[in-house]
Design an enzyme around this catalytic site. Structure first.
Site, PDB file in Angstrom:
ATOM      1  N   GLY A 168      42.857  22.965  44.348  1.00 45.02           N
ATOM      2  CA  GLY A 168      42.090  23.279  45.596  1.00 45.02           C
ATOM      3  C   GLY A 168      42.550  23.998  46.389  1.00 45.02           C
TER       4      GLY A 168
ATOM      5  CG  HIS B  40      39.878  24.382  36.902  1.00 45.11           C
ATOM      6  ND1 HIS B  40      40.474  23.274  37.596  1.00 45.11           N
ATOM      7  CD2 HIS B  40      40.522  25.370  36.750  1.00 45.11           C
ATOM      8  CE1 HIS B  40      41.628  23.852  38.153  1.00 45.11           C
ATOM      9  NE2 HIS B  40      41.722  25.178  37.751  1.00 45.11           N
TER      10      HIS B  40
ATOM     11  CG  HIS C 279      46.139  25.293  40.924  1.00 43.82           C
ATOM     12  ND1 HIS C 279      45.921  24.158  40.033  1.00 43.82           N
ATOM     13  CD2 HIS C 279      44.990  26.005  40.589  1.00 43.82           C
ATOM     14  CE1 HIS C 279      45.066  24.503  39.370  1.00 43.82           C
ATOM     15  NE2 HIS C 279      44.471  25.601  39.539  1.00 43.82           N
TER      16      HIS C 279
ATOM     17  CG  HIS D  20      44.854  27.481  34.758  1.00 43.70           C
ATOM     18  ND1 HIS D  20      46.121  27.158  35.693  1.00 43.70           N
ATOM     19  CD2 HIS D  20      43.953  27.453  35.417  1.00 43.70           C
ATOM     20  CE1 HIS D  20      45.438  27.183  36.829  1.00 43.70           C
ATOM     21  NE2 HIS D  20      44.028  27.211  36.836  1.00 43.70           N
TER      22      HIS D  20
ATOM     23  CG  ASP E 103      35.535  21.078  38.200  1.00 36.29           C
ATOM     24  OD1 ASP E 103      36.564  21.915  37.724  1.00 36.29           O
ATOM     25  OD2 ASP E 103      35.685  20.648  39.477  1.00 36.29           O
TER      26      ASP E 103
ATOM     27  CG  ASP F  52      41.095  29.630  37.200  1.00 36.75           C
ATOM     28  OD1 ASP F  52      41.317  28.324  37.209  1.00 36.75           O
ATOM     29  OD2 ASP F  52      40.900  30.071  38.242  1.00 36.75           O
TER      30      ASP F  52
ATOM     31  CD  GLU G 214      43.743  30.507  42.581  1.00 36.81           C
ATOM     32  OE1 GLU G 214      42.714  31.132  41.715  1.00 36.81           O
ATOM     33  OE2 GLU G 214      44.154  29.315  42.513  1.00 36.81           O
TER      34      GLU G 214
END
Length: 372
Positions: free
Chosen positions: A186, A27, A213, A25, A29, A313, A216
């Site tokens: 998102g 990302h 996701h 996991h 970006d 993350d 969370e």
């Protein structure tokens, strides 16, 4: 941002950095180098809060400590802004792979949302290909240094948008050209997985692995949706699954708990939790349990037999590495090398790879830890 910092296990002095790791996991970006952001922003005329790399790294970390996923996500407006060209996407992906290798990662899944990188005229196909070019260049550079790493793309749809079916089709289209699975990400609260049922139906028909996701910024209903509508094989974070664990009583030696139906299902089916300790603190995902890492229900879930994994993350926003996350957990809960190996084996077994490849990963982890 500290990209390479040595962390040693308490007592024995084993370097966590050199241990073989699996990253599930992470990302794209959320893992840019500050200096690269500065150079890419300059090339497109994008104004940054600062043009000093150290100060920019600190800005990201400060902005991310908002205690809210919505506020946390605003920092991505900066990183995605410099990832709108082939050159930007390929560079970021190449450096991402190199940084994973420097962190001891031998297999990583990079998740990112192609729909967020079309502002300068690239097509969905072109952005996926640009990222794959960067990944392959990064792998080549790692191999030149005498190491090895394997990388897969997780194509992500934004759950508050309406392009998930199109993005699922994109993932299927590139499943033999670097893509290994699908995700939705998102703003979680108010945007249930069921909204994207058509995409998940397509993925199920095509036997494409899915992680979602969930758990969370929203609770058990979101996790139910990920399992029922998304047919998720893994839960992205999933930390709020602990809301379905009731502690009945404790004594000096034992804690007696009751699992609710969702938690029971996830544990009994050995569905993987992609936990991200530092990020979970930043976004307020564990606010119900406290504000320190020791309050994180990671250890509760681990001790109860859930398939927990450790993840970063977003390395930039959390100013962290996978090595650092393992060191923080070891310090908070007294984990030893055996525990850290278990987390990596859990991740290897849960990788979106064929069985034979997962078995090779397991062997590499066991060998690496055995030599530590």
């Amino acid at each position: 941002m500290t990209l390479i910092e040595e962390f040693l296990m308490p007592g024995g002095g084993t370097s966590i950095n050199t241990l073989p790791k699996v990253s599930l996991h992470d990302h794209l970006d959320g893992g840019l180098r500050p200096q690269s952001i500065i150079e890419l922003a300059d090339s497109i005329g994008f104004v940054l809060p600062t043009t000093d790399a150290d100060a920019l790294g600190e800005w990201f970390a400060d902005q991310s400590n908002a205690g809210s996923l919505v506020e946390y996500l605003k920092t991505f407006d900066v990183t995605t802004a410099v990832m709108q060209t082939r050159e930007g996407l390929s560079r970021v992906a190449r450096e991402f792979v190199e940084d994973l290798a420097d962190d001891g990662v031998i297999y990583g899944e990079i998740r990112w949302a192609p729909e967020q990188h079309l502002a300068r005229g690239l097509t969905l196909n072109e952005v996926v290909e640009a990222v794959q070019d960067g990944i392959e260049a990064g792998i080549e550079n790692v191999e030149k240094s005498g190491r090895s790493i394997r990388i897969g793309q997780l194509i992500t749809a934004m759950r508050h948008a309406n392009r998930s079916l199109e993005i699922a089709e994109l993932a299927v289209r590139y499943r033999f050209d670097g893509v290994v699975g699908f995700d939705i990400a998102g703003a979680e609260a108010g945007f249930p997985a069921g909204t994207h049922r058509a995409a998940f139906d397509l993925l199920a028909r095509e036997f494409m692995p899915v992680t979602v996701h969930a758990g969370e910024a929203d609770g058990l209903d979101s996790i139910r949706g990920a399992l029922f509508d998304g047919r998720a094989l893994r839960l992205g974070h999933g930390v709020r699954l602990a809301e379905d664990v009731t502690i009945e009583r404790q004594d000096d030696d034992n804690t007696f708990v009751t699992l609710g139906p969702v938690a029971q299902w996830v544990r009994d089916r050995e569905l993987t939790l992609e936990l991200s300790p530092s990020s979970n603190l930043q976004t307020g995902a564990v606010a119900a349990w406290g504000e320190e890492l020791f309050d994180h229900p990671f250890d509760l879930l681990y001790q109860l037999g859930f398939k927990v994994t450790v993840n970063t993350d977003n390395r930039l926003m959390s100013d962290t590495t996978l090595t650092q996350e393992l060191a923080l957990l070891s310090d908070a809960f007294g984990y030893d090398l055996g525990d850290l190996e278990t987390f990596q084996l859990n991740a290897a077994h849960a990788a979106f790879l064929p069985l034979e490849d997962r078995e090779e990963l397991v062997e590499a982890i066991e060998t690496g830890f055995g030599e530590a």
